[in-house]
Design a protein around this motif. Structure first.
Motif, PDB file in Angstrom:
ATOM      1  N   VAL A  37      17.740  13.698 -23.466  1.00 44.07           N
ATOM      2  CA  VAL A  37      17.635  12.909 -24.446  1.00 44.07           C
ATOM      3  C   VAL A  37      16.526  12.678 -25.030  1.00 44.07           C
ATOM      4  O   VAL A  37      15.441  12.933 -25.571  1.00 44.07           O
ATOM      5  N   VAL A  38      16.596  13.128 -26.120  1.00 43.81           N
ATOM      6  CA  VAL A  38      16.167  12.996 -27.917  1.00 43.81           C
ATOM      7  C   VAL A  38      16.390  11.722 -28.792  1.00 43.81           C
ATOM      8  O   VAL A  38      17.438  11.951 -29.085  1.00 43.81           O
ATOM      9  N   ALA A  39      15.259  11.067 -29.260  1.00 42.91           N
ATOM     10  CA  ALA A  39      15.546  10.025 -29.525  1.00 42.91           C
ATOM     11  C   ALA A  39      15.554  10.270 -31.134  1.00 42.91           C
ATOM     12  O   ALA A  39      14.384  10.535 -31.829  1.00 42.91           O
ATOM     13  N   THR A  40      16.283   9.813 -32.179  1.00 45.37           N
ATOM     14  CA  THR A  40      15.631  10.178 -33.362  1.00 45.37           C
ATOM     15  C   THR A  40      15.272   8.552 -34.466  1.00 45.37           C
ATOM     16  O   THR A  40      16.630   8.465 -33.970  1.00 45.37           O
ATOM     17  N   LEU A  41      15.032   8.017 -35.067  1.00 44.75           N
ATOM     18  CA  LEU A  41      14.552   7.072 -35.646  1.00 44.75           C
ATOM     19  C   LEU A  41      15.015   6.800 -37.000  1.00 44.75           C
ATOM     20  O   LEU A  41      14.534   6.843 -38.055  1.00 44.75           O
ATOM     21  N   HIS A  42      16.602   6.559 -36.765  1.00 46.79           N
ATOM     22  CA  HIS A  42      16.787   6.418 -38.261  1.00 46.79           C
ATOM     23  C   HIS A  42      17.202   4.936 -38.426  1.00 46.79           C
ATOM     24  O   HIS A  42      17.338   4.507 -39.497  1.00 46.79           O
ATOM     25  N   GLY A  43      16.438   4.043 -37.846  1.00 48.09           N
ATOM     26  CA  GLY A  43      16.092   2.167 -38.275  1.00 48.09           C
ATOM     27  C   GLY A  43      15.619   1.516 -37.411  1.00 48.09           C
ATOM     28  O   GLY A  43      17.034   0.797 -36.808  1.00 48.09           O
ATOM     29  N   PRO A  44      14.572   1.748 -36.447  1.00 48.33           N
ATOM     30  CA  PRO A  44      13.749   1.336 -36.365  1.00 48.33           C
ATOM     31  C   PRO A  44      13.792  -0.819 -36.337  1.00 48.33           C
ATOM     32  O   PRO A  44      13.579  -0.710 -37.418  1.00 48.33           O
ATOM     33  N   TRP A  45      13.921  -1.047 -34.954  1.00 53.58           N
ATOM     34  CA  TRP A  45      14.736  -2.502 -36.200  1.00 53.58           C
ATOM     35  C   TRP A  45      13.633  -3.319 -36.394  1.00 53.58           C
ATOM     36  O   TRP A  45      13.167  -4.367 -36.861  1.00 53.58           O
ATOM     37  N   TRP A  46      12.227  -3.081 -35.809  1.00 51.60           N
ATOM     38  CA  TRP A  46      10.967  -3.213 -37.006  1.00 51.60           C
ATOM     39  C   TRP A  46      10.680  -2.743 -38.565  1.00 51.60           C
ATOM     40  O   TRP A  46      10.610  -4.230 -38.678  1.00 51.60           O
ATOM     41  N   THR A  94      19.003   3.400 -31.538  1.00 52.85           N
ATOM     42  CA  THR A  94      19.446   1.584 -31.307  1.00 52.85           C
ATOM     43  C   THR A  94      19.273   0.921 -29.950  1.00 52.85           C
ATOM     44  O   THR A  94      20.384   1.370 -29.635  1.00 52.85           O
ATOM     45  N   GLN A  95      19.336  -0.151 -30.434  1.00 51.63           N
ATOM     46  CA  GLN A  95      18.911  -0.974 -29.105  1.00 51.63           C
ATOM     47  C   GLN A  95      18.746  -0.720 -28.244  1.00 51.63           C
ATOM     48  O   GLN A  95      18.715  -1.758 -27.004  1.00 51.63           O
ATOM     49  N   GLY A  96      17.717   0.390 -27.557  1.00 53.81           N
ATOM     50  CA  GLY A  96      17.024   1.382 -26.652  1.00 53.81           C
ATOM     51  C   GLY A  96      18.620   1.460 -26.001  1.00 53.81           C
ATOM     52  O   GLY A  96      17.084   1.509 -24.064  1.00 53.81           O
ATOM     53  N   TRP A  97      19.299   1.809 -26.078  1.00 53.17           N
ATOM     54  CA  TRP A  97      20.091   2.366 -25.137  1.00 53.17           C
ATOM     55  C   TRP A  97      19.502   3.469 -24.536  1.00 53.17           C
ATOM     56  O   TRP A  97      19.866   4.131 -23.511  1.00 53.17           O
ATOM     57  N   VAL A  98      18.830   4.774 -25.562  1.00 50.77           N
ATOM     58  CA  VAL A  98      18.392   5.940 -25.165  1.00 50.77           C
ATOM     59  C   VAL A  98      17.703   5.376 -23.773  1.00 50.77           C
ATOM     60  O   VAL A  98      18.030   6.546 -23.356  1.00 50.77           O
ATOM     61  N   GLY A  99      17.131   4.991 -23.579  1.00 53.72           N
ATOM     62  CA  GLY A  99      16.328   4.244 -22.165  1.00 53.72           C
ATOM     63  C   GLY A  99      17.115   4.140 -20.954  1.00 53.72           C
ATOM     64  O   GLY A  99      17.415   5.064 -19.949  1.00 53.72           O
ATOM     65  N   GLU A 100      17.844   3.661 -21.381  1.00 54.25           N
ATOM     66  CA  GLU A 100      19.191   3.378 -20.290  1.00 54.25           C
ATOM     67  C   GLU A 100      20.126   4.037 -19.661  1.00 54.25           C
ATOM     68  O   GLU A 100      20.296   4.684 -18.824  1.00 54.25           O
ATOM     69  N   ILE A 101      20.682   5.114 -21.127  1.00 55.59           N
ATOM     70  CA  ILE A 101      21.053   6.581 -20.965  1.00 55.59           C
ATOM     71  C   ILE A 101      20.064   7.709 -20.048  1.00 55.59           C
ATOM     72  O   ILE A 101      21.461   8.125 -19.238  1.00 55.59           O
ATOM     73  N   ARG A 102      18.880   7.531 -20.526  1.00 54.42           N
ATOM     74  CA  ARG A 102      18.543   9.161 -19.914  1.00 54.42           C
ATOM     75  C   ARG A 102      18.258   8.533 -18.569  1.00 54.42           C
ATOM     76  O   ARG A 102      17.735  10.125 -17.802  1.00 54.42           O
ATOM     77  N   ALA A 103      18.142   6.769 -17.673  1.00 54.01           N
ATOM     78  CA  ALA A 103      17.604   7.268 -16.686  1.00 54.01           C
ATOM     79  C   ALA A 103      19.355   7.888 -15.971  1.00 54.01           C
ATOM     80  O   ALA A 103      18.965   7.789 -15.016  1.00 54.01           O
ATOM     81  N   LYS A 104      20.217   7.930 -17.133  1.00 55.05           N
ATOM     82  CA  LYS A 104      21.988   7.694 -16.044  1.00 55.05           C
ATOM     83  C   LYS A 104      21.825   9.355 -15.906  1.00 55.05           C
ATOM     84  O   LYS A 104      23.061   9.786 -15.985  1.00 55.05           O
ATOM     85  N   VAL A 105      21.606   9.683 -16.745  1.00 53.84           N
ATOM     86  CA  VAL A 105      22.881  11.075 -17.267  1.00 53.84           C
ATOM     87  C   VAL A 105      21.043  13.012 -16.296  1.00 53.84           C
ATOM     88  O   VAL A 105      20.046  12.394 -16.833  1.00 53.84           O
ATOM     89  N   SER A 106      21.451  14.081 -16.715  1.00 55.03           N
ATOM     90  CA  SER A 106      20.597  14.498 -16.358  1.00 55.03           C
ATOM     91  C   SER A 106      20.321  15.869 -17.203  1.00 55.03           C
ATOM     92  O   SER A 106      19.464  16.975 -16.735  1.00 55.03           O
ATOM     93  N   VAL A 107      20.607  15.598 -18.411  1.00 58.27           N
ATOM     94  CA  VAL A 107      19.381  16.259 -19.595  1.00 58.27           C
ATOM     95  C   VAL A 107      19.266  15.657 -20.332  1.00 58.27           C
ATOM     96  O   VAL A 107      19.156  14.251 -20.209  1.00 58.27           O
ATOM     97  N   ARG A 116      10.896   6.321 -22.656  1.00 54.91           N
ATOM     98  CA  ARG A 116      11.880   7.377 -21.478  1.00 54.91           C
ATOM     99  C   ARG A 116      12.391   8.436 -21.129  1.00 54.91           C
ATOM    100  O   ARG A 116      12.839   9.328 -20.525  1.00 54.91           O
ATOM    101  N   VAL A 117      12.401   8.371 -23.442  1.00 53.96           N
ATOM    102  CA  VAL A 117      12.974  10.236 -23.817  1.00 53.96           C
ATOM    103  C   VAL A 117      12.189  10.907 -23.574  1.00 53.96           C
ATOM    104  O   VAL A 117      10.751  11.405 -23.216  1.00 53.96           O
ATOM    105  N   ASP A 118      12.834  12.512 -24.056  1.00 53.40           N
ATOM    106  CA  ASP A 118      11.708  13.574 -23.543  1.00 53.40           C
ATOM    107  C   ASP A 118      11.817  14.292 -25.012  1.00 53.40           C
ATOM    108  O   ASP A 118      11.308  15.296 -25.202  1.00 53.40           O
ATOM    109  N   VAL A 165      20.759  16.068 -25.664  1.00 54.42           N
ATOM    110  CA  VAL A 165      21.465  15.009 -26.341  1.00 54.42           C
ATOM    111  C   VAL A 165      20.477  14.380 -27.546  1.00 54.42           C
ATOM    112  O   VAL A 165      18.798  14.048 -27.276  1.00 54.42           O
ATOM    113  N   VAL A 166      21.221  14.704 -28.701  1.00 57.04           N
ATOM    114  CA  VAL A 166      20.585  13.816 -29.157  1.00 57.04           C
ATOM    115  C   VAL A 166      20.884  12.529 -29.928  1.00 57.04           C
ATOM    116  O   VAL A 166      21.955  12.526 -30.707  1.00 57.04           O
ATOM    117  N   MET A 167      19.832  11.758 -30.160  1.00 55.80           N
ATOM    118  CA  MET A 167      20.914  10.519 -30.577  1.00 55.80           C
ATOM    119  C   MET A 167      19.766   9.717 -31.631  1.00 55.80           C
ATOM    120  O   MET A 167      18.452   8.814 -31.272  1.00 55.80           O
TER     121      MET A 167
END
Length: 402
Positions: free
Chosen positions: A130-139, A115-128, A166-168, A110-112
């Motif tokens: 997760v790749v994070a794309t830095l479309h606009g980190p809040w800093w 934003t908001q750190g959702w990727v970390g919460e999601i990665r802990a609960k899915v079996s595949v 937490r992402v891959d 999964v590529v997403m």
């Protein structure tokens, strides 16, 4: 054929704010649309997980985020911790959609966005993976002045930093944002790559006639980060020196904070101009992707005034049609265009420098045509969806193999 596709086709899901994105002026939605097309043309299977559907489409594998269903326990948690609850609730909507994508379409990665750190919460609960794309980190938003430097921003940055650990895998559309995010937050030792957003060049570019070069276009929000106030000031100077110049402002009026309080709107800015200048400006508001494309064909010069950009989608869209571009030299835009080769680059916050560069193009059609042609060729060679899709496929194959 890519190394990834030589092994076997990818089965990848992209999370996007909108699908197909034709009515949504959002850089992530546009990038996902083009990337999905490039990957599918190369034989990969793409599933779309969309926050909402903004138009009819014929894509065979689309999953919308499930409707919000608040249980009693959700209402209780929302009262106790509104901010944290909202993050976890949205993350759980993504988790449900991703699990469906895995079950229905065999999605392997999964590529997403980050934003908001959702990727970390999601990665802990899915079996595949997760790749994070830095479309606009809040800093980036805080640094550019488009987000407050307050406790809420600090908490959001902390969530995004934790999520990235937490992402891959991590991708970024520009080297600068990847490098600065590493310096600010530190990044995990996972595969990371700079993969620009793809943009197709239309089959027909624009013909930069002398008359067309009298018409100036800006596409972007009237807000702090896009620099809508700078282009209005720049056009006032252009109009004074070039009687035939006309200006079209495309984008929503989100306003800029005034120094003494309140919000300065585009309408306020235009009302302060002399009537002979104001009469040569059209503000057309938010437009669809097709409407923007039609406007580009009727304007020879494009102004890009961003105070900061992660990538620079508006810049590259203008280059793709062969527009003569004046752009601020900031962020990822410095990695897309080269001064005097594919655009005229100017410092941010400098309306007079932007006006001088625009007038130079209007008065030197040969220069404008040379820059426009070189810009269009540069986009076709380096940012076409099939070119970027090969880079993304290779990267995702390396994540899948881990």
């Amino acid at each position: 054929m890519t190394r990834g596709s030589e092994l076997r086709p990818l089965r990848v899901a992209f999370v996007t704010p909108a699908w197909p994105g034709v009515q949504t002026p959002n850089g992530i939605a546009t990038a996902v649309s083009h990337l999905a097309s490039g990957l599918q043309d190369a034989g990969h299977e793409v599933t779309i997980i969309a926050h909402w559907l903004d138009a009819p489409h014929d894509h065979p594998r689309v999953i919308a985020l499930p409707d919000a269903r608040l249980r009693l326990v959700d209402r209780l948690r929302r009262k106790l911790d509104p901010e944290g609850w909202q993050v976890r609730f949205v993350a759980d909507q993504h988790v449900e959609a991703i699990r469906r994508a895995v079950a229905l379409y065999g999605v392997e990665v999964v590529v997403m966005e980050e934003t908001q750190g959702w990727v970390g919460e999601i990665r802990a609960k899915v079996s595949v993976p997760v790749v994070a794309t830095l479309h606009g980190p809040w800093w980036l938003h805080r640094m550019a002045g488009s987000a407050p430097d307050d406790a809420a921003s600090a908490r959001r940055e902390a969530r995004e930093a934790r999520g990235l650990r937490r992402v891959d895998g991590i991708t970024s559309p520009s080297n600068e944002v990847l490098r600065q995010t590493e310096a600010r937050w530190g990044l995990p030792k996972v595969p990371a790559a700079v993969i620009p957003n793809p943009f197709p060049a239309p089959a027909q570019g624009i013909d930069l006639t002398d008359e067309l070069l009298n018409h100036v276009l800006f596409v972007g929000r009237f807000d702090h980060i896009k620099g809508g106030d700078i282009v209005v000031d720049a056009f006032a100077s252009i109009a004074a020196a070039h009687p035939a110049a006309q200006f079209t402002f495309v984008g929503p009026d989100e306003g800029l904070p005034r120094a003494g309080g309140g919000i300065d709107r585009l309408s306020d800015r235009l009302a302060r101009l002399p009537e002979p200048v104001r009469s040569r400006i059209r503000a057309v508001g938010r437009q669809s992707r097709a409407e923007v494309a039609a406007l580009r064909a009727r304007h020879g010069v494009t102004l890009v005034a961003s105070r900061y950009e992660n990538f620079g989608g508006t810049l590259i869209e203008a280059m793709a049609v062969g527009s003569a571009v004046v752009s601020t030299s900031v962020g990822g835009q410095k990695e897309i265009a080269t001064h005097e080769e594919t655009a005229l680059m100017v410092p941010p916050e400098d309306a007079e420098a932007m006006a001088r560069a625009c007038l130079r193009l209007m008065r030197d059609p040969a220069l404008a045509r040379r820059l426009g042609a070189a810009a269009r060729n540069h986009v076709k060679a380096n940012y076409a969806p099939d070119v970027i899709a090969r880079r993304m496929a290779d990267f995702l194959a390396s994540v899948r193999r881990q």
